[in-house]
Design an enzyme around this catalytic site. Structure first.
Site, PDB file in Angstrom:
ATOM      1  N   CYS A  81      32.115  53.003  41.056  1.00 28.22           N
ATOM      2  CA  CYS A  81      32.493  53.449  39.712  1.00 28.22           C
ATOM      3  C   CYS A  81      31.331  54.160  39.024  1.00 28.22           C
ATOM      4  CB  CYS A  81      33.049  52.277  38.893  1.00 28.22           C
ATOM      5  SG  CYS A  81      33.966  52.811  37.416  1.00 28.22           S
ATOM      6  N   HIS A 190      37.575  50.855  42.137  1.00 26.88           N
ATOM      7  CA  HIS A 190      37.011  49.510  42.234  1.00 26.88           C
ATOM      8  C   HIS A 190      37.592  48.810  43.464  1.00 26.88           C
ATOM      9  CE1 HIS A 190      34.926  49.111  38.334  1.00 26.88           C
ATOM     10  NE2 HIS A 190      35.835  49.976  37.909  1.00 26.88           N
ATOM     11  N   GLU A 192      36.830  45.980  44.646  1.00 29.05           N
ATOM     12  CA  GLU A 192      36.969  44.538  44.376  1.00 29.05           C
ATOM     13  C   GLU A 192      38.233  44.219  43.584  1.00 29.05           C
ATOM     14  OE1 GLU A 192      34.905  46.070  40.678  1.00 29.05           O
ATOM     15  OE2 GLU A 192      34.970  46.566  42.810  1.00 29.05           O
TER      16      GLU A 192
END
Length: 212
Positions: A81, A190, A192
């Site tokens: 990011c 992202h 995650e």
């Protein structure tokens, strides 16, 4: 056991990144602002959220601009990011901010009147979007082309070197969703927060030897 350093400069979503890395069997995951610990790690993750001016101010204050240049040369390195945007030459956010300059290119604002097929698009670009794999890379292993990942950003990357773009997204405009150069890999989305495909990318990173 290998170690993965998650660089802590006060501007990243560190807990979720670290937990996701642990989930995919990364080994010893260290969230740290200690330059020596980062230097000694086998792999380095460089996350980031927030305004680039504040991020770069902290990165420079801590000397992490030089550190990132150093450690990303000789081991697997992943920017996420704003951590990706910080690797570019410059961002037009906050009236223009010089960044680390590991990847040539600019970070551009989507704009307040972004449209697609006559419909207004909200900025920031927030939610799930497809990523087209425009170049083969080990981090795409077992991830289908046009898989969907989770994005949150108001600024997009206009890459300066087409050969470094390994993934593209589209939101009103085409943008670089993933960049790669040697042992460096960086993503706008992202991983995650991207469920199965995001975890697969992190698992690929953990297994990657840093060559491309």
């Amino acid at each position: 056991m290998q170690t993965v350093a998650v660089i802590d400069y006060g501007m990243g979503n560190l807990h979720s990144v670290a937990k996701a890395l642990e989930h995919v069997g990364a080994g010893k995951v260290l969230v740290t602002s200690d330059a020596n610990v980062i230097r000694e790690a086998d792999r380095v993750v460089f996350p980031g959220v927030g305004a680039i001016r504040d991020c770069m101010a902290e990165i420079r204050r801590l000397g992490f601009d030089s550190l990132v240049r150093e450690v990303s040369q000789d081991r697997p390195f992943l920017g996420i990011c704003v951590g990706m945007q910080a690797l570019l030459d410059r961002s037009e956010e906050n009236d223009g901010v010089d960044c680390i300059g590991l990847f040539p290119g600019q970070v551009r604002f989507f704009g307040k009147s972004l449209q697609e097929d006559g419909e207004h698009l909200k900025v920031p670009h927030m939610g799930w979007n497809e990523v087209s794999q425009v170049n083969d890379h080990p981090l795409w292993h077992d991830i289908p082309d046009r898989a969907r990942f989770y994005f949150v950003h108001s600024y997009f990357i206009e890459a300066g070197k087409a050969s470094q773009v390994v993934g593209r997204g589209h939101y009103g405009v085409d943008f670089a969703a993933a960049l790669a150069d040697g042992s460096r890999f960086a993503v706008q989305f992202h991983p995650e927060k991207s469920h199965t495909h995001g975890l697969q990318l992190l698992q690929n990173f953990v297994a990657w030897d840093g060559r491309w």
